[in-house]
Enzyme design. Structure first.
Site, short mmCIF file in Angstrom:
data_model
loop_
_atom_site.label_atom_id
_atom_site.label_comp_id
_atom_site.label_asym_id
_atom_site.label_seq_id
_atom_site.Cartn_x
_atom_site.Cartn_y
_atom_site.Cartn_z
N HIS A 71 -12.21 -8.15 -8.33
CA HIS A 71 -11.02 -8.64 -9.03
C HIS A 71 -11.24 -10.07 -9.50
CE1 HIS A 71 -6.69 -9.11 -9.94
NE2 HIS A 71 -6.77 -7.79 -10.11
N HIS A 120 0.14 -0.68 -10.59
CA HIS A 120 -0.88 -1.10 -9.63
C HIS A 120 -0.79 -0.20 -8.40
CE1 HIS A 120 -0.59 -4.68 -12.15
NE2 HIS A 120 -1.81 -4.98 -11.73
N ASP A 175 -4.23 -0.28 -11.78
CA ASP A 175 -5.23 -1.30 -11.51
C ASP A 175 -5.31 -1.59 -10.02
OD1 ASP A 175 -5.57 -1.65 -14.23
OD2 ASP A 175 -4.91 -3.73 -14.26
N ASP A 176 -6.47 -2.09 -9.63
CA ASP A 176 -6.72 -2.79 -8.37
C ASP A 176 -7.17 -1.92 -7.20
OD1 ASP A 176 -5.96 -5.00 -9.81
OD2 ASP A 176 -4.13 -5.38 -8.70
N HIS A 203 -12.70 -2.61 -13.26
CA HIS A 203 -11.81 -3.75 -13.07
C HIS A 203 -12.54 -4.86 -12.32
CE1 HIS A 203 -7.82 -5.37 -13.54
NE2 HIS A 203 -7.53 -5.39 -12.25
#
Length: 191
Positions: free
Chosen positions: A56, A147, A2-3, A52
């Protein structure tokens, strides 16, 4: 993952995955992808890409129009940069509400959460502990979340990816994308 994407950490993750021939799903943040598209261009081969949100965003705090706009803007950027149409949404922090589910459904997304988090701030200075914990706790069918930007423990976890991958394979586990995992999951019997 993620991210991301971000130059340093996403590249390290992609390198480790390529070396191990392990596919993964990357849930990208739209504005990160816009700013760092070069990091993943030509490197997504076996990997899946998911949404995503644009920046964020905590979707549980947004109204329907805001949630739809954030998901939709990230969606458009993913298609433009990768040429792929994402079908999975991971809400940041796993937070979602009715507006999130409604926006996801309207944009034809399935929502994906996770089962096990690779890094943990308690082990940020103990790389062996991070890897050992993941290797011991992972089970068939789990979605293991890492991440590719953020706190120091996240960087340590990426550095431990080769060991984690070897350890999980030694336990007989295999790596698939989230969509592949979903396709292989047993379906409930209808009455």
């Amino acid at each position: 993952f993620d991210d991301g994407p971000k130059p340093r950490w996403t590249s390290l993750a992609l390198d480790a995955l390529a070396e191990a021939k392990a596919p993964a799903t990357f849930f990208v943040v739209g504005e990160q992808l816009r700013d760092h598209a070069d990091v993943i261009k030509g490197r997504m081969g076996p990997h899946e890409i998911g949404n995503h949100t644009w920046s964020h965003d905590d979707l549980s705090l947004l109204g329907f129009d805001q949630a739809r706009r954030s998901i939709g803007r990230a969606h458009e950027t993913i298609e433009q940069v990768t040429g792929r149409t994402p079908t999975l949404l991971r809400p940041p922090w796993g937070r979602l509400g009715g507006t999130t589910l409604r926006a996801a459904a309207e944009l034809d997304y399935d929502v994906a959460l996770w089962s096990l988090l690779i890094q943990d701030r308690r082990y940020s200075h103990e790389p062996d502990e991070i890897a050992t914990r993941v290797i011991q706790q992972a089970r068939p069918g789990m979605i293991v979340l890492g991440h590719d930007i953020g706190a120091p423990s996240r960087h340590v976890a990426i550095q431990q990816l080769p060991r984690i991958i070897r350890g999980l394979r030694d336990r007989g586990l295999e790596f698939v994308t989230v969509s592949e995992l979903r396709q292989s999951a047993p379906r409930p019997k209808s009455e």
